[in-house]
Design a protein around this motif. Structure first.
Motif: not given
Length: 107
Positions: A91-97
């Motif tokens: 979820a954090l990776i997707i938020a970063g993207v």
């Protein structure tokens, strides 16, 4: 069109990465050829996509979506565990993207 190329590049990279385990250390010919072909196609299409998409945005999409897809494939097809911490990380990776894409076009 550049985003279509990027999407296909991400798909090719995910397929190639999914094949790595079945190559048995690159000792099995057909999975190895599939894996290497997938990576070659992925990088060729990524190189074309970054002609129009900023490299930071393209790479954020490439790595973030690819990582999320590989975790899902690992869980569904390879029997890998997916716990709460791993889900939060994805979820954090997707938020970063998303953040990189929202701010990537501003000057």
């Amino acid at each position: 069109m550049a985003y279509v190329l990027l999407g296909i590049a991400i798909l090719a990279e995910v397929v190639a990465t999914s094949l790595i385990k079945s190559t048995a250390g690159f000792s099995r010919i057909w999975p190895t050829l599939g894996c290497l072909t997938g990576y070659a196609l992925a990088f060729l299409l990524l190189a074309q996509a970054v002609k129009e998409i900023p490299v930071g945005v393209a790479y954020a999409l490439w790595s973030g979506l690819g990582t999320a897809a590989i975790v899902a494939i690992g869980a569904v097809f390879l029997g890998e565990s997916v716990g709460l911490v791993k889900l939060v990380g994805i979820a954090l990776i997707i938020a970063g993207v998303v953040i990189v894409n929202l701010t990537g076009e501003q000057h």
